[in-house]
Design an enzyme around this catalytic site. Structure first.
Site, PDB file in Angstrom:
ATOM      1  N   PHE A 111       0.935  -1.126  -0.014  1.00 57.84           N
ATOM      2  CA  PHE A 111       0.114   0.282   0.344  1.00 57.84           C
ATOM      3  C   PHE A 111       0.859   1.355   0.114  1.00 57.84           C
ATOM      4  O   PHE A 111       0.557   2.594  -0.704  1.00 57.84           O
ATOM      5  CB  PHE A 111      -1.011  -0.194   1.167  1.00 57.84           C
ATOM      6  CG  PHE A 111      -0.468   0.972   2.060  1.00 57.84           C
ATOM      7  CD1 PHE A 111       0.529   0.325   3.532  1.00 57.84           C
ATOM      8  CD2 PHE A 111      -0.631   2.415   2.868  1.00 57.84           C
ATOM      9  CE1 PHE A 111       0.236   0.229   4.708  1.00 57.84           C
ATOM     10  CE2 PHE A 111       0.099   3.227   3.963  1.00 57.84           C
ATOM     11  CZ  PHE A 111       0.655   1.418   4.381  1.00 57.84           C
ATOM     12  N   LYS A 112       1.955   1.188   0.304  1.00 57.38           N
ATOM     13  CA  LYS A 112       3.023   2.126   0.690  1.00 57.38           C
ATOM     14  C   LYS A 112       3.279   2.997  -0.858  1.00 57.38           C
ATOM     15  O   LYS A 112       3.512   3.966  -1.158  1.00 57.38           O
ATOM     16  CB  LYS A 112       4.142   2.290   0.941  1.00 57.38           C
ATOM     17  CG  LYS A 112       4.047   2.013   2.816  1.00 57.38           C
ATOM     18  CD  LYS A 112       5.253   1.534   3.299  1.00 57.38           C
ATOM     19  CE  LYS A 112       4.873   0.806   5.151  1.00 57.38           C
ATOM     20  NZ  LYS A 112       4.548  -0.207   5.454  1.00 57.38           N
ATOM     21  N   ASP A 113       2.704   2.533  -1.765  1.00 58.95           N
ATOM     22  CA  ASP A 113       2.986   2.892  -3.140  1.00 58.95           C
ATOM     23  C   ASP A 113       2.542   3.877  -3.861  1.00 58.95           C
ATOM     24  O   ASP A 113       1.926   4.872  -3.901  1.00 58.95           O
ATOM     25  CB  ASP A 113       3.199   1.506  -4.413  1.00 58.95           C
ATOM     26  CG  ASP A 113       4.165   0.473  -4.693  1.00 58.95           C
ATOM     27  OD1 ASP A 113       5.533   0.751  -4.022  1.00 58.95           O
ATOM     28  OD2 ASP A 113       3.894  -0.398  -4.463  1.00 58.95           O
ATOM     29  N   MET A 116       3.563   7.018  -1.815  1.00 61.37           N
ATOM     30  CA  MET A 116       5.026   7.473  -2.450  1.00 61.37           C
ATOM     31  C   MET A 116       5.265   8.064  -3.435  1.00 61.37           C
ATOM     32  O   MET A 116       5.597   8.830  -4.015  1.00 61.37           O
ATOM     33  CB  MET A 116       5.967   6.090  -1.996  1.00 61.37           C
ATOM     34  CG  MET A 116       7.225   5.986  -2.194  1.00 61.37           C
ATOM     35  SD  MET A 116       7.739   6.886  -0.022  1.00 61.37           S
ATOM     36  CE  MET A 116       7.773   5.427   0.591  1.00 61.37           C
TER      37      MET A 116
END
Ligand SMILES: *Cc1c(COP(=O)(O)O)cnc(C)c1O
Length: 466
Positions: A111-113, A116
């Protein structure tokens, strides 16, 4: 709109400066002086629109003119175009009122994509406009470094330095960081553990001379722009299920309290969220907090959901700030005591928190059992972090008309061993991951000292040379 520090000792900044700064100079976290709101009509107006439109409405409210809407739109569109699913963050129904929100269709399958990819473009834009360069230094136990490497690759105004503990991240996670060939991405294999990496980054941040020489900046989950970018999928998924005319609840696998904080902020902005479930693995500082009112870090215990193996949930400070009535002095005093003895919420703070939040905990055995049960009941193969969220969701008691959305934070192929142990299925490796598994790796080994890391950064990055 201005951003103020939770510890009250930093000059207020506009959005772009708060984004570049990351941490506030007084050690606190930046928060907007007031949360912008979206009226019921404004929310309803976003229903049925693509993810990008919702993200623009949210980020535009936080940038508040500091970055214009056309620029925001172009960066959001480019960020989400790296996702390999047309819905970007699709919802999958697994029960009468139970849903899974898949946040793992980005370049590194976690999910960090989402955030970021967005903030890399915003930061590059802000720096270019000012004719400045920056060096972003980040410590990672795996997923943050991978997401950052794929988001900041090729960005002209930025060098990215990733510190990861040598031999202590998974093969997949390491390869996602070390196979990015762009010259502005530097993976440092630190001969120590994650705590060493974090300590070194903190020491570099307080070294004024070094800091100024390389133009240091941070992108870990305390960066407000990351929180802001994450608010979008809470709103997007709730609207898809009938909000603002239907109540929703979320179960969020939690480590640093960053993802779930975005859910809290979505509610402050006007989204009718009935409940937020904090889902933790055996590193259960937040589950203990909801049960006892005390915030007391223990020792990190490795688990099958390693991206949540954290004992200090940094973003919790932002919630404490609000719970205390935005009393910066009280936040500062309590947060400074964390390493020695932790701190307590007052009774009224705890009562206020429990009106919205509840919590659940899954150890490795329960996580594996949940992976198995979900597969048998729905045919869905879930990763261990998502399973922690689903276990907490299953235990959550809600009115029948409330839709319960569990955030799926990683693709199962990122954690194939735990998934296979849980449900007997070896997850298929998506093509974008298969590539990382074969390409040539590039990294520098460094001793776990601040001097050695500083030296390596000065030798290798362009900001220092300029
Ligand atoms: C980072 C991460 C989490 C935890 O997110 P926080 O914002 O730190 O709470 C959960 N799952 C996965 C897969 C992650 O990478």
């Amino acid at each position: 709109m201005q951003y103020v520090s939770t510890r009250g000792g930093a000059a207020p900044l506009r959005f772009s400066d708060a984004t570049l700064a990351g941490l506030a100079p007084d050690g606190g976290l930046f928060v907007p002086e007031a949360y912008p709101t979206l009226s019921s009509d404004a929310l309803a107006g976003l229903r049925g629109r693509p993810f990008e439109d919702v993200a623009l409405a949210v980020l535009s409210a936080y940038a508040d003119g500091d970055i214009d809407d056309a620029a925001l739109k172009s960066d959001i569109d480019a960020a989400m175009a790296t996702f390999c699913h047309k819905a970007r963050t699709p919802l999958v129904q697994i029960g009468p009122r139970d849903f899974v929100l898949e946040l793992f269709h980005g370049p590194t399958l976690a999910f960090k994509d989402v955030a970021m990819q967005t903030i890399a473009r915003l930061m590059d834009r802000i720096l270019e406009e000012r004719g400045r360069r920056a060096t972003i230094i980040t410590a990672t136990s795996g997923d943050t470094g991978a997401a950052a490497a794929h988001a900041f690759r090729g960005k002209s105004a930025i060098d990215l330095v990733i510190l990861y503990p040598d031999g202590r991240v998974s093969d997949v996670q390491r390869r996602q960081m070390t196979t990015v060939a762009d010259e502005n991405v530097h993976a440092l294999a630190v001969e120590g553990d994650f705590d060493d990496c974090q300590r070194i980054v903190k020491e570099l941040f307080v070294d004024r001379d070094f800091n100024e020489r390389v133009g240091m900046s941070g992108v870990n989950s305390i960066n407000w722009a990351r929180v802001a970018a994450q608010i979008s999928y809470f709103i997007f998924s709730a609207l898809a299920l009938g909000a603002p005319h239907r109540r929703v609840a979320f179960s969020v696998p939690t480590g640093n309290f960053g993802d779930i904080l975005a859910g809290y902020v979505a509610r402050e902005m006007g989204l009718p969220i009935e409940r937020l479930v904090i889902a933790t693995n055996q590193n259960d500082i937040l589950d203990r907090l909801t049960r006892t009112g005390r915030y007391e870090p223990g020792r990190v215990a490795p688990s099958t959901s390693p991206s949540m193996d954290i004992q200090v949930s940094s973003n919790f400070e932002r919630l404490v700030f609000d719970l205390s009535g935005r009393n910066a002095a009280s936040v500062k005093e309590r947060l400074l005591a964390v390493p020695r003895r932790g701190f307590a919420l007052t009774n009224s703070e705890r009562t206020e928190m429990l009106k919205l939040f509840s919590s659940g905990r899954a150890d490795d055995r329960e996580t594996g059992e949940t992976i198995g049960a979900v597969y048998r009941e729905t045919g869905m193969v879930v990763d261990p972090h998502t399973a922690v969220g689903l276990k907490a969701a299953r235990e959550c008691v809600l009115d029948d008309d409330v839709a319960l959305i569990t955030l799926a934070t990683a693709h199962p192929a990122k954690f194939p061993d735990a998934v296979e142990a849980g449900c007997g299925i070896r997850p298929q490796v998506p093509e974008r991951l298969a590539r990382a598994l074969t390409e040539r790796e590039r990294m520098v080994k460094v001793p776990a000292t601040t001097e050695a890391v500083a030296q390596t950064i000065l030798e290798r990055t362009r900001a220092a040379a300029a």
